[in-house]
Design a protein around this motif. Structure first.
Motif, PDB file in Angstrom:
ATOM      1  N   ASP A 258      58.746  65.750  98.239  1.00 36.76           N
ATOM      2  CA  ASP A 258      60.089  65.885  97.679  1.00 36.76           C
ATOM      3  C   ASP A 258      60.345  67.288  97.118  1.00 36.76           C
ATOM      4  O   ASP A 258      61.489  67.650  96.840  1.00 36.76           O
ATOM      5  CB  ASP A 258      60.319  64.836  96.581  1.00 36.76           C
ATOM      6  N   TYR A 259      59.271  68.057  96.935  1.00 36.63           N
ATOM      7  CA  TYR A 259      59.435  69.427  96.437  1.00 36.63           C
ATOM      8  C   TYR A 259      59.541  70.448  97.567  1.00 36.63           C
ATOM      9  O   TYR A 259      59.785  71.616  97.312  1.00 36.63           O
ATOM     10  CB  TYR A 259      58.258  69.816  95.525  1.00 36.63           C
ATOM     11  N   TYR A 260      59.323  70.004  98.807  1.00 41.01           N
ATOM     12  CA  TYR A 260      59.321  70.945  99.932  1.00 41.01           C
ATOM     13  C   TYR A 260      60.744  71.338 100.323  1.00 41.01           C
ATOM     14  O   TYR A 260      61.702  70.616 100.052  1.00 41.01           O
ATOM     15  CB  TYR A 260      58.674  70.300 101.177  1.00 41.01           C
ATOM     16  N   VAL A 261      60.841  72.446 101.015  1.00 40.14           N
ATOM     17  CA  VAL A 261      62.112  72.827 101.654  1.00 40.14           C
ATOM     18  C   VAL A 261      61.826  73.224 103.096  1.00 40.14           C
ATOM     19  O   VAL A 261      60.680  73.547 103.452  1.00 40.14           O
ATOM     20  CB  VAL A 261      62.811  74.007 100.933  1.00 40.14           C
ATOM     21  N   ASN A 262      62.870  73.205 103.928  1.00 37.79           N
ATOM     22  CA  ASN A 262      62.689  73.697 105.294  1.00 37.79           C
ATOM     23  C   ASN A 262      63.498  74.982 105.475  1.00 37.79           C
ATOM     24  O   ASN A 262      64.345  75.322 104.636  1.00 37.79           O
ATOM     25  CB  ASN A 262      63.001  72.602 106.325  1.00 37.79           C
ATOM     26  N   PRO A 263      63.246  75.714 106.542  1.00 36.21           N
ATOM     27  CA  PRO A 263      63.872  77.040 106.677  1.00 36.21           C
ATOM     28  C   PRO A 263      65.394  76.990 106.793  1.00 36.21           C
ATOM     29  O   PRO A 263      66.076  77.933 106.379  1.00 36.21           O
ATOM     30  CB  PRO A 263      63.255  77.614 107.958  1.00 36.21           C
ATOM     31  N   PHE A 264      65.917  75.895 107.326  1.00 35.93           N
ATOM     32  CA  PHE A 264      67.383  75.790 107.427  1.00 35.93           C
ATOM     33  C   PHE A 264      67.996  75.734 106.039  1.00 35.93           C
ATOM     34  O   PHE A 264      69.061  76.300 105.774  1.00 35.93           O
ATOM     35  CB  PHE A 264      67.771  74.544 108.239  1.00 35.93           C
ATOM     36  N   GLU A 265      67.318  75.062 105.135  1.00 37.95           N
ATOM     37  CA  GLU A 265      67.832  74.904 103.782  1.00 37.95           C
ATOM     38  C   GLU A 265      67.864  76.219 103.010  1.00 37.95           C
ATOM     39  O   GLU A 265      68.705  76.423 102.151  1.00 37.95           O
ATOM     40  CB  GLU A 265      66.984  73.857 103.033  1.00 37.95           C
ATOM     41  N   LEU A 266      66.939  77.103 103.352  1.00 34.85           N
ATOM     42  CA  LEU A 266      66.906  78.403 102.661  1.00 34.85           C
ATOM     43  C   LEU A 266      67.751  79.455 103.377  1.00 34.85           C
ATOM     44  O   LEU A 266      67.801  80.612 102.961  1.00 34.85           O
ATOM     45  CB  LEU A 266      65.458  78.894 102.532  1.00 34.85           C
TER      46      LEU A 266
ATOM     47  N   LYS B 282      71.556  76.108 100.522  1.00 30.69           N
ATOM     48  CA  LYS B 282      71.229  76.954  99.373  1.00 30.69           C
ATOM     49  C   LYS B 282      72.493  77.341  98.617  1.00 30.69           C
ATOM     50  O   LYS B 282      73.485  77.751  99.228  1.00 30.69           O
ATOM     51  CB  LYS B 282      70.508  78.214  99.837  1.00 30.69           C
ATOM     52  N   VAL B 283      72.438  77.232  97.292  1.00 35.93           N
ATOM     53  CA  VAL B 283      73.581  77.626  96.452  1.00 35.93           C
ATOM     54  C   VAL B 283      73.068  78.322  95.193  1.00 35.93           C
ATOM     55  O   VAL B 283      71.862  78.343  94.909  1.00 35.93           O
ATOM     56  CB  VAL B 283      74.424  76.400  96.005  1.00 35.93           C
ATOM     57  N   THR B 284      74.007  78.884  94.465  1.00 37.69           N
ATOM     58  CA  THR B 284      73.723  79.408  93.127  1.00 37.69           C
ATOM     59  C   THR B 284      74.327  78.441  92.116  1.00 37.69           C
ATOM     60  O   THR B 284      75.449  77.979  92.309  1.00 37.69           O
ATOM     61  CB  THR B 284      74.359  80.798  92.948  1.00 37.69           C
ATOM     62  N   PHE B 285      73.565  78.138  91.084  1.00 35.34           N
ATOM     63  CA  PHE B 285      74.086  77.322  89.984  1.00 35.34           C
ATOM     64  C   PHE B 285      74.431  78.243  88.815  1.00 35.34           C
ATOM     65  O   PHE B 285      73.564  78.986  88.338  1.00 35.34           O
ATOM     66  CB  PHE B 285      73.046  76.298  89.518  1.00 35.34           C
ATOM     67  N   GLU B 286      75.666  78.164  88.385  1.00 37.21           N
ATOM     68  CA  GLU B 286      76.095  78.953  87.223  1.00 37.21           C
ATOM     69  C   GLU B 286      76.029  78.020  86.022  1.00 37.21           C
ATOM     70  O   GLU B 286      76.697  76.990  85.992  1.00 37.21           O
ATOM     71  CB  GLU B 286      77.531  79.417  87.503  1.00 37.21           C
ATOM     72  N   TRP B 287      75.214  78.373  85.044  1.00 42.81           N
ATOM     73  CA  TRP B 287      74.948  77.466  83.928  1.00 42.81           C
ATOM     74  C   TRP B 287      76.082  77.523  82.903  1.00 42.81           C
ATOM     75  O   TRP B 287      76.534  78.601  82.537  1.00 42.81           O
ATOM     76  CB  TRP B 287      73.615  77.823  83.249  1.00 42.81           C
TER      77      TRP B 287
END
Lengths: 468, 468
Positions: free
Chosen positions: A299-307, A338-343
């Motif tokens: 569940d912690y992994y990512v794939n290259p499309f996601e990045l 992939k996104v940026t989260f603005e806190w």
């Protein structure tokens, strides 16, 4: 004898093991915390010019021999068709199951010689692949500098600097003794720095253009002072960037440095790999920090499309590790983006204020400018009761006057959505040495484009950072 | 040729010069920023045990020879009557005008041999006094470690550790191989650490008792690891304290490390001294930070009565530098008194929140846990329109869950009074490299006893920290 990662995994749940690692903060070693102050250093990479000292925090792996290109094309997902001499690439290896292991910058130095630079997981994987394959290659490894040298001298093979910002070209022209050759993005050429000829890669980390240069470590002081003198001479206020500001440049530009390597599952070669990795390796000794706790390490992994690395893939290559898996993953609706989260500033204040209330509960301290407290970060991002994303790398930007983090969200999430990130770890916090006792809370985050920086969005070269 | 401080002062206003120094932060060098995390490291000095690595941030001056005691008794204000072998003192020199120059810890190592340890101003003054006097002494100087070693090895004469906290004695008993001799506060004895016999001073910095040990720098790793092993063996969670937490221990215990040396005024010997001090010296290159701007450098000075050092004074000595001036100052109603300022949490939040408002004005960033941004700090403390005090050294305490600072206030100010500290520098901030552009604001401060820590107030040995 040192235990292997596989042995550790037979004795304990790997998520529990990594979430309670005693390794401490992931450190950017060898470089002073601040040269001026971290706010001014951040401002300088946008407004004037900075020198990043990258001599210490990355591994270097050199791959040489008649099979060097074929070997690396097998290990990485990248298209190697256009990999001429004098070029560099963002090299991404995945597991047979298609999970990202890490990424390096790879330079082609010669017909049969490449050097790759970055975090340990990719180094380890390259070395392992060379060890188990029949490739005619010689691989050498220069690991990153000691995290806590305690007054001892540090020796590396190369110094590595990046000089970047709107005023960078003025300095290059001065040190080069004339106009610098027009170098295309991620291409390498030679420039003069004082009496030395050095290799220079056209690059840029927080949006503005710049050059990455490297050479023998023994030349480090000479090169550094020559550049500093040149900056003075042309009247440019160049800032050296300290280790505190350094790692935050990526939240403006959008690269995630620390995905958890997807190597903890899989049989066959993957099991062999885990037997090869010792208990001291990054993979076994590193840490996972954050609110997301899953029994399933995948569940912690990512794939290259996601990045955003999908367009690197050399589909025309006969074979490379992970090709079949990536073929199936391509276009899958389960791929996150992939996104940026603005806190949310109010919620950030709530967290900080809790550390000014004697006798009351405190939330996890947000350290500035870099709140990460593990080698890999995984904070849950919720839409109501549903987890829709994962925050993976954070930092405060004085340029943007806000805390930002990078991560992945489900396809259903849109830019502008306001979600809730769970901040801090459950049950009073893990046993990581980087964690003080605390309680969990939530921080609202607004989903924003990657890269967040308007400057980076508009001025950065055409690459993964702007592809969507 | 290097300029002297006196030459600099003839060319420019010294306050302006020091307020705009480019030297950067006053750094605690050579030690990793964090070993665990600075909150847990702060908690450990109160709740379990810590190891402070003091090997790098202080000068050492050795004074040897038949006149060593007479010389030092002349230079410092202290009573030397009871200065037997195996004792240490808090050594304070003042100028002929009675202004504090700095302070060192001084150890009597032998009949005619002393070593003093601390910041540069006291070292420089001792060396100067030895150079101009007719004393039969030999003085040697080991300056503090380089602030930004940039990967180069650091060499010192001695390692110096302090092990402290409620559980410290368990570790000492283990390393010593049996009960540790009963050492009185500020007395020295010998203990075993593994195969080495080391000198140990009974001391304690943040309230709890402990020992300060030292020996040849080459033994540093051996001693450090032997202590760490012993802690493990007796089941004590010993924390190494990193450079970020280190300097904050004093806001709990009440020592002001950084008064501005009162050496910028005065003729005769003082002018000679300023001609002797080069432009690289702490006195010429160091910095003043904070909201207090006065044309008169003397407004930044303090006297020993104000710091609580009055009872050190060796009135019975025939003479010592500053004796006449101190005689006049004694009991003067103009003497201020040392207090702790407890910063108002709401106002602190206002300052932090201003750094989360894009496009709006920002107040000076409060860096955690150590907001000081100069070698010497001087923030104005106001009662209405009247300046009634000066905040001189600050830090956040996770133990107390608040920001604290140490400073001096007029006699009229009482514990419990709520005053306003002006936070940040006027006119958008000085040109110090440690200062980002900002606007001034105010932070309410509640006047509190020194030491602030209840623990320190009740458990600390009878010394200047508790004398009022």
């Amino acid at each position: 004898m040192a235990k292997s990662l596989e042995q550790i995994m037979q004795e304990t749940n790997i998520v529990t093991h990594l979430r309670n690692s005693k390794i401490g903060m992931y450190i950017y070693p060898g470089v002073a915390p601040e040269f001026t102050n971290w706010r001014s250093e951040q401002m300088a990479w946008r407004d004037s010019v900075v020198l990043y000292d990258q001599s210490h925090h990355m591994d270097e792996v050199t791959v040489e021999g008649p099979d060097a290109q074929a070997f690396l094309a097998h290990v990485g997902i990248n298209d190697f068709g256009n990999f001429d001499m004098g070029r560099a690439k963002h090299f991404v290896p995945v597991t047979p199951a298609g999970h990202v292991i890490g990424d390096h910058i790879i330079f082609r130095l010669d017909e049969n010689k490449y050097v790759t630079v970055g975090r340990a997981p990719t180094s380890n994987w390259i070395m392992f692949q060379a060890a188990i394959g029949k490739w005619n290659v010689k691989v050498s490894h220069d690991p990153r500098s000691d995290s806590r040298p305690d007054g001892k001298a540090i020796y590396r093979t190369h110094y590595r600097f990046q000089i970047q910002g709107p005023d960078a070209d003025k300095i290059f022209e001065e040190v080069n003794g004339g106009p610098v050759p027009e170098i295309k993005f991620f291409h390498v050429d030679t420039i003069n720095i004082g009496s030395r000829k050095v290799q220079a890669l056209r690059h840029g980390m927080a949006g503005a253009p710049g050059l990455e240069i490297w050479g023998p470590y023994a030349d480090k002081s000479y090169i550094q002072s020559t550049i500093a003198e040149a900056a003075k001479k042309v009247g440019v206020e160049m800032h050296f960037v300290g280790s505190r500001a350094y790692s935050t440049n990526t939240v403006e530009s959008g690269w995630i440095p620390s995905p958890l390597p997807g190597i903890y599952t899989g049989d066959g070669m993957m099991k062999d790999y885990r037997e090869w990795l010792t208990e001291q390796s990054y993979e076994a000794a590193g840490s996972i920090g954050g609110s997301y706790v899953s029994d399933n390490i995948e569940d912690y992994y990512v794939n290259p499309f996601e990045l955003g690395y999908g367009f690197y893939i050399g589909w025309k290559k006969d074979d490379f590790i992970g090709k079949d898996a990536l073929t199936k993953m391509k276009g899958a609706s389960s791929n996150r983006k992939k996104v940026t989260f603005e806190w949310n500033a109010e919620d950030v204040m709530k967290v900080i204020a809790s550390n000014f209330a004697p006798g009351e509960k405190n939330y996890k301290w947000i350290d500035f400018p870099q709140p990460n407290y593990a080698s890999s970060t995984a904070d849950k991002v919720m839409q109501g009761d549903k987890m829709v994303g994962m925050s993976m790398f954070n930092g405060y930007s004085f340029n943007e006057r806000c805390l930002l983090s990078l991560g992945v969200v489900d396809q259903s999430v849109e830019v502008g959505d306001v979600l809730e990130m769970v901040w801090g770890e459950p049950d009073g916090g893990s046993k990581k040495t980087s964690v003080e006792p605390h309680e969990q809370t939530t921080i609202r985050v607004r989903v924003s484009p990657t890269p967040y920086s308007t400057e980076a969005r508009t001025n950065y070269a055409d690459s993964w950072r702007t592809k969507t």
